[in-house]
Design a protein around this motif. Structure first.
Motif, PDB file in Angstrom:
ATOM      1  N   ARG A 203       2.553   0.965  11.232  1.00 26.41           N
ATOM      2  CA  ARG A 203       1.794   0.646  12.437  1.00 26.41           C
ATOM      3  C   ARG A 203       0.920   1.845  12.785  1.00 26.41           C
ATOM      4  NH1 ARG A 203       3.744  -3.294  10.908  1.00 26.41           N
ATOM      5  NH2 ARG A 203       4.893  -4.925  12.047  1.00 26.41           N
ATOM      6  N   VAL A 204      -0.328   1.575  13.096  1.00 29.99           N
ATOM      7  CA  VAL A 204      -1.252   2.623  13.517  1.00 29.99           C
ATOM      8  C   VAL A 204      -1.744   2.276  14.922  1.00 29.99           C
ATOM      9  CG1 VAL A 204      -3.371   3.885  13.008  1.00 29.99           C
ATOM     10  CG2 VAL A 204      -1.957   3.018  11.119  1.00 29.99           C
ATOM     11  N   ASP A 209      -2.304   1.046  21.796  1.00 29.86           N
ATOM     12  CA  ASP A 209      -2.812  -0.209  21.230  1.00 29.86           C
ATOM     13  C   ASP A 209      -2.660  -0.175  19.705  1.00 29.86           C
ATOM     14  OD1 ASP A 209      -3.626  -1.231  23.708  1.00 29.86           O
ATOM     15  OD2 ASP A 209      -5.564  -0.196  23.575  1.00 29.86           O
ATOM     16  N   THR A 210      -2.091  -1.249  19.169  1.00 32.79           N
ATOM     17  CA  THR A 210      -1.933  -1.341  17.726  1.00 32.79           C
ATOM     18  C   THR A 210      -3.255  -1.729  17.092  1.00 32.79           C
ATOM     19  OG1 THR A 210       0.382  -2.000  17.955  1.00 32.79           O
ATOM     20  CG2 THR A 210      -0.671  -2.441  15.834  1.00 32.79           C
ATOM     21  N   LEU A 211      -3.778  -0.839  16.253  1.00 35.67           N
ATOM     22  CA  LEU A 211      -5.067  -1.070  15.597  1.00 35.67           C
ATOM     23  C   LEU A 211      -4.918  -1.588  14.164  1.00 35.67           C
ATOM     24  CD1 LEU A 211      -6.912   2.159  16.773  1.00 35.67           C
ATOM     25  CD2 LEU A 211      -6.861  -0.095  17.865  1.00 35.67           C
ATOM     26  N   TYR A 212      -3.778  -1.303  13.567  1.00 31.73           N
ATOM     27  CA  TYR A 212      -3.554  -1.773  12.191  1.00 31.73           C
ATOM     28  C   TYR A 212      -2.054  -1.923  11.974  1.00 31.73           C
ATOM     29  CZ  TYR A 212      -3.758  -2.243   7.127  1.00 31.73           C
ATOM     30  OH  TYR A 212      -3.641  -2.725   5.848  1.00 31.73           O
ATOM     31  N   ALA A 213      -1.684  -3.000  11.325  1.00 28.26           N
ATOM     32  CA  ALA A 213      -0.274  -3.243  11.016  1.00 28.26           C
ATOM     33  C   ALA A 213      -0.173  -3.763   9.584  1.00 28.26           C
ATOM     34  CB  ALA A 213       0.332  -4.258  11.987  1.00 28.26           C
ATOM     35  N   LEU A 214       0.807  -3.258   8.850  1.00 29.87           N
ATOM     36  CA  LEU A 214       1.050  -3.703   7.475  1.00 29.87           C
ATOM     37  C   LEU A 214       2.543  -3.725   7.215  1.00 29.87           C
ATOM     38  CD1 LEU A 214       0.150  -4.357   4.523  1.00 29.87           C
ATOM     39  CD2 LEU A 214       0.166  -1.872   4.118  1.00 29.87           C
ATOM     40  N   ARG A 288      -8.195   1.162   2.015  1.00 33.51           N
ATOM     41  CA  ARG A 288      -8.453   0.023   2.886  1.00 33.51           C
ATOM     42  C   ARG A 288      -8.057   0.332   4.332  1.00 33.51           C
ATOM     43  NH1 ARG A 288     -11.439  -4.044   4.650  1.00 33.51           N
ATOM     44  NH2 ARG A 288     -10.196  -5.567   5.792  1.00 33.51           N
ATOM     45  N   ILE A 289      -6.921   0.972   4.523  1.00 32.58           N
ATOM     46  CA  ILE A 289      -6.454   1.326   5.867  1.00 32.58           C
ATOM     47  C   ILE A 289      -7.478   2.223   6.559  1.00 32.58           C
ATOM     48  CG2 ILE A 289      -4.701   2.644   7.134  1.00 32.58           C
ATOM     49  CD1 ILE A 289      -2.716   1.605   4.928  1.00 32.58           C
ATOM     50  N   ASN A 290      -7.968   3.219   5.858  1.00 34.06           N
ATOM     51  CA  ASN A 290      -8.936   4.138   6.449  1.00 34.06           C
ATOM     52  C   ASN A 290     -10.266   3.448   6.742  1.00 34.06           C
ATOM     53  OD1 ASN A 290      -8.110   7.249   6.545  1.00 34.06           O
ATOM     54  ND2 ASN A 290      -7.025   6.275   4.842  1.00 34.06           N
ATOM     55  N   THR A 291     -10.633   2.493   5.892  1.00 34.37           N
ATOM     56  CA  THR A 291     -11.877   1.739   6.141  1.00 34.37           C
ATOM     57  C   THR A 291     -11.755   0.925   7.433  1.00 34.37           C
ATOM     58  OG1 THR A 291     -12.385   1.598   3.789  1.00 34.37           O
ATOM     59  CG2 THR A 291     -13.413  -0.035   5.227  1.00 34.37           C
TER      60      THR A 291
END
Length: 298
Positions: A203-204, A209-214, A288-291
């Motif tokens: 989780r980022v 606020d969660t901006l990315y989840a994998l 991909r995460i950084n993009t």
């Protein structure tokens, strides 16, 4: 000009088969077949001769008698799998030949050393079939040399395990993500990684606020040996996927890889599966995460 001798077949045999093969050859000759077979012409003899040292003869078949599998016999069997029609192995008695050496659609000739006349009849039948089909003769030296030169196909090692690779992959991806996320702090993001036996959760966040989840999970739509990828937040226990990776063995590279069926792990559905090493897959995921994070910060 010396005329080249022609034979229905030439015979190769293991050293301890000499007497039994003599009886088979005698029965073949009584049947009217022409046979090239000398006492010294064992598998080892045929294996070590160069093309120029092999007999100058024309044959319809080269017949290795198979009572065990050595390197020469394996080469002859690989040649049959590759389509060499002038090699006709005879599998003797109850010899056990590894399945990867046999072509599933080839009707191999089987015989018994203790029944030479029956084996002679079977060999005569194959010769008659070849004649009826219009198969010509070929140079014996060329047949043997071609067969020896065929590279055996690469095979998957017996020790390869999809489940062991699945375990290694989920552990590796979890370790690499955990090592990488602290660097996100330089850009104002907070990354956390949960690593369990069956699931890795990344989780980022920024300001809560969660901006990315994998999530990377064991099993899923592709089968229980796969890794399932879920991008975005979802309800616990829900069945969803953005793609899955199945452990495979790349015989060309000689290593295990992950065959990714990507629906949207990298942003859009891929038409075909792609294969990655564990290292390559992590690199692609992290890129991909950084993009995605860069787009949210823009």
């Amino acid at each position: 000009m010396i005329e080249t001798a022609s034979y229905d077949f030439a015979v190769s045999f293991a050293e301890d088969q000499g007497e039994a093969v003599e009886e088979v050859v005698a029965a073949c000759r009584q049947r009217g077949l022409t046979v090239l077979c000398e006492p010294e012409q064992t598998h080892e003899w045929w294996a070590r001769k160069s093309e120029g040292d092999l007999p100058e003869a024309q044959v319809r078949f080269f017949v290795p008698m198979v009572s065990a599998t050595d390197d020469f016999v394996a080469a002859m069997l690989h040649a049959v799998k590759a389509g060499e029609q002038h090699v006709l192995p005879v599998l003797l008695d109850d010899v056990a030949v590894p399945a990867d050496l046999l072509h599933p659609h080839v009707n191999y000739l089987r015989g018994s050393e203790s029944q030479p006349h029956q084996l002679a009849e079977a060999l005569a039948g194959r010769v008659e079939q070849a004649e009826a089909a219009g198969w010509g003769l070929d140079r014996l030296a060329a047949v043997v040399t071609r067969a020896r030169a065929i590279e055996p196909p690469a095979t998957v090692p017996v020790a390869f395990s999809r489940y062991a690779e699945q375990e290694a992959a989920i552990r590796y991806l979890g370790e690499q993500l955990a090592a990488a996320v602290p660097a996100l702090g330089r850009h104002g993001f907070v990354g956390t990684v949960h690593r369990g036996d069956a699931r890795v959760a990344l989780r980022v966040e920024r300001a809560g606020d969660t901006l990315y989840a994998l999530d990377i999970q064991r099993g899923g739509i592709g089968g229980d040996e796969t890794l399932n990828f879920v991008v975005g937040r979802h309800d616990a226990g829900s069945a969803c996927t953005n793609g899955w990776a199945r452990p495979v063995y790349d015989t060309g590279a000689g290593t295990a890889k992950l065959e990714l069926h990507d629906r949207s792990v990298f942003g859009r559905e891929a038409a075909e599966a792609s294969t990655y090493t564990r290292e390559e897959l992590f690199t692609a995921l992290w890129k991909r995460i950084n993009t995605v994070l860069a787009a949210t910060a823009a």
